[in-house]
Write a protein that holds these residues in place. Structure first.
Motif, PDB file in Angstrom:
ATOM      1  N   LEU A  19      -0.806  -5.200   9.597  1.00  0.00           N
ATOM      2  CA  LEU A  19       0.602  -5.202   9.188  1.00  0.00           C
ATOM      3  C   LEU A  19       1.290  -3.924   9.642  1.00  0.00           C
ATOM      4  N   TYR A  20       0.626  -2.796   9.401  1.00  0.00           N
ATOM      5  CA  TYR A  20       1.208  -1.509   9.770  1.00  0.00           C
ATOM      6  C   TYR A  20       1.433  -1.431  11.281  1.00  0.00           C
ATOM      7  N   ASN A  21       0.448  -1.854  12.059  1.00  0.00           N
ATOM      8  CA  ASN A  21       0.575  -1.821  13.518  1.00  0.00           C
ATOM      9  C   ASN A  21       1.692  -2.748  13.996  1.00  0.00           C
ATOM     10  N   PHE A  22       1.822  -3.908  13.387  1.00  0.00           N
ATOM     11  CA  PHE A  22       2.912  -4.820  13.723  1.00  0.00           C
ATOM     12  C   PHE A  22       4.263  -4.154  13.457  1.00  0.00           C
ATOM     13  N   LEU A  23       4.386  -3.498  12.309  1.00  0.00           N
ATOM     14  CA  LEU A  23       5.649  -2.839  11.954  1.00  0.00           C
ATOM     15  C   LEU A  23       5.944  -1.662  12.887  1.00  0.00           C
ATOM     16  N   GLU A  24       4.917  -0.943  13.288  1.00  0.00           N
ATOM     17  CA  GLU A  24       5.116   0.148  14.261  1.00  0.00           C
ATOM     18  C   GLU A  24       5.657  -0.408  15.576  1.00  0.00           C
ATOM     19  N   ASP A  25       5.081  -1.493  16.040  1.00  0.00           N
ATOM     20  CA  ASP A  25       5.555  -2.126  17.280  1.00  0.00           C
ATOM     21  C   ASP A  25       6.982  -2.634  17.125  1.00  0.00           C
ATOM     22  N   TYR A  26       7.302  -3.186  15.978  1.00  0.00           N
ATOM     23  CA  TYR A  26       8.654  -3.672  15.696  1.00  0.00           C
ATOM     24  C   TYR A  26       9.655  -2.518  15.788  1.00  0.00           C
ATOM     25  N   LEU A  27       9.262  -1.364  15.239  1.00  0.00           N
ATOM     26  CA  LEU A  27      10.152  -0.192  15.269  1.00  0.00           C
ATOM     27  C   LEU A  27      10.392   0.329  16.673  1.00  0.00           C
ATOM     28  N   LYS A  28       9.468   0.098  17.577  1.00  0.00           N
ATOM     29  CA  LYS A  28       9.678   0.515  18.968  1.00  0.00           C
ATOM     30  C   LYS A  28      10.832  -0.261  19.592  1.00  0.00           C
ATOM     31  N   LYS A  29      10.993  -1.519  19.182  1.00  0.00           N
ATOM     32  CA  LYS A  29      12.071  -2.356  19.704  1.00  0.00           C
ATOM     33  C   LYS A  29      13.352  -2.229  18.889  1.00  0.00           C
ATOM     34  N   HIS A  30      13.216  -1.877  17.609  1.00  0.00           N
ATOM     35  CA  HIS A  30      14.356  -1.755  16.686  1.00  0.00           C
ATOM     36  C   HIS A  30      14.226  -0.424  15.936  1.00  0.00           C
ATOM     37  N   PRO A  31      14.479   0.693  16.602  1.00  0.00           N
ATOM     38  CA  PRO A  31      14.134   2.008  16.060  1.00  0.00           C
ATOM     39  C   PRO A  31      14.806   2.399  14.743  1.00  0.00           C
ATOM     40  N   HIS A  32      15.902   1.785  14.382  1.00  0.00           N
ATOM     41  CA  HIS A  32      16.579   2.188  13.151  1.00  0.00           C
ATOM     42  C   HIS A  32      16.557   1.091  12.092  1.00  0.00           C
ATOM     43  N   ALA A  33      15.651   0.136  12.242  1.00  0.00           N
ATOM     44  CA  ALA A  33      15.615  -1.012  11.330  1.00  0.00           C
ATOM     45  C   ALA A  33      15.170  -0.620   9.922  1.00  0.00           C
ATOM     46  N   PHE A  34      14.218   0.302   9.824  1.00  0.00           N
ATOM     47  CA  PHE A  34      13.688   0.719   8.528  1.00  0.00           C
ATOM     48  C   PHE A  34      12.848   1.968   8.715  1.00  0.00           C
ATOM     49  N   GLU A  35      12.505   2.582   7.605  1.00  0.00           N
ATOM     50  CA  GLU A  35      11.591   3.724   7.594  1.00  0.00           C
ATOM     51  C   GLU A  35      10.211   3.177   7.230  1.00  0.00           C
ATOM     52  N   LEU A  36       9.172   3.621   7.904  1.00  0.00           N
ATOM     53  CA  LEU A  36       7.828   3.099   7.693  1.00  0.00           C
ATOM     54  C   LEU A  36       6.897   4.214   7.245  1.00  0.00           C
ATOM     55  N   GLU A  37       6.092   3.904   6.228  1.00  0.00           N
ATOM     56  CA  GLU A  37       5.084   4.859   5.790  1.00  0.00           C
ATOM     57  C   GLU A  37       3.858   4.121   5.255  1.00  0.00           C
ATOM     58  N   MET A  38       2.772   4.863   5.160  1.00  0.00           N
ATOM     59  CA  MET A  38       1.518   4.357   4.590  1.00  0.00           C
ATOM     60  C   MET A  38       1.340   4.959   3.204  1.00  0.00           C
ATOM     61  N   SER A  39       0.600   4.254   2.375  1.00  0.00           N
ATOM     62  CA  SER A  39       0.219   4.787   1.075  1.00  0.00           C
ATOM     63  C   SER A  39      -1.265   4.534   0.879  1.00  0.00           C
ATOM     64  N   ASN A  40      -1.964   5.528   0.359  1.00  0.00           N
ATOM     65  CA  ASN A  40      -3.385   5.335   0.083  1.00  0.00           C
ATOM     66  C   ASN A  40      -3.603   4.271  -0.981  1.00  0.00           C
ATOM     67  N   CYS A  41      -2.635   4.106  -1.874  1.00  0.00           N
ATOM     68  CA  CYS A  41      -2.713   3.063  -2.886  1.00  0.00           C
ATOM     69  C   CYS A  41      -1.344   2.921  -3.540  1.00  0.00           C
ATOM     70  N   LEU A  42      -0.885   1.694  -3.637  1.00  0.00           N
ATOM     71  CA  LEU A  42       0.378   1.436  -4.342  1.00  0.00           C
ATOM     72  C   LEU A  42       0.146   1.140  -5.817  1.00  0.00           C
ATOM     73  N   ASP A  43      -1.117   1.092  -6.216  1.00  0.00           N
ATOM     74  CA  ASP A  43      -1.533   0.934  -7.612  1.00  0.00           C
ATOM     75  C   ASP A  43      -0.970  -0.334  -8.259  1.00  0.00           C
ATOM     76  N   VAL A  44      -0.980  -1.422  -7.528  1.00  0.00           N
ATOM     77  CA  VAL A  44      -0.527  -2.693  -8.099  1.00  0.00           C
ATOM     78  C   VAL A  44      -1.605  -3.772  -8.026  1.00  0.00           C
ATOM     79  N   CYS A  45      -2.768  -3.450  -7.490  1.00  0.00           N
ATOM     80  CA  CYS A  45      -3.846  -4.436  -7.387  1.00  0.00           C
ATOM     81  C   CYS A  45      -4.286  -4.948  -8.755  1.00  0.00           C
ATOM     82  N   ASN A  46      -4.070  -4.143  -9.776  1.00  0.00           N
ATOM     83  CA  ASN A  46      -4.499  -4.539 -11.112  1.00  0.00           C
ATOM     84  C   ASN A  46      -3.545  -5.541 -11.757  1.00  0.00           C
TER      85      ASN A  46
END
Length: 77
Positions: A19-46
């Motif tokens: 997913l992250y790699n897809f979004l990175e590629d998307y940003l190359k074509k649409h550089p201002h579409a959104f801000e992208l970041e990773m999180s070690n955990c969003l703490d919602v799995c529970n």
């Protein structure tokens, strides 16, 4: 808009880097579409209704995310 992709252990095993790699590629074509970041955990799995891989768009949580689902969401932006 900010998109945060969880890359914690379970999300990673369930394909969050795809997913992250897809979004990175998307940003190359649409550089201002959104801000992208990773999180070690969003703490919602529970949460009962959340399944990996998980990402967050602004304050909304999306679970069981796939590239196909992402393409549909991005078309609506």
């Amino acid at each position: 808009m900010k998109i945060t992709v969880c890359v914690g252990t379970y999300c990673h095993l369930m394909g969050s880097m795809t997913l992250y790699n897809f979004l990175e590629d998307y940003l190359k074509k649409h550089p201002h579409a959104f801000e992208l970041e990773m999180s070690n955990c969003l703490d919602v799995c529970n949460r009962e209704s959340c399944e990996a891989p998980i990402l967050k768009m602004d304050e909304e949580i999306y679970s069981k995310m796939s590239v196909e689902k992402l393409k549909t969401i991005l078309k609506e932006l």
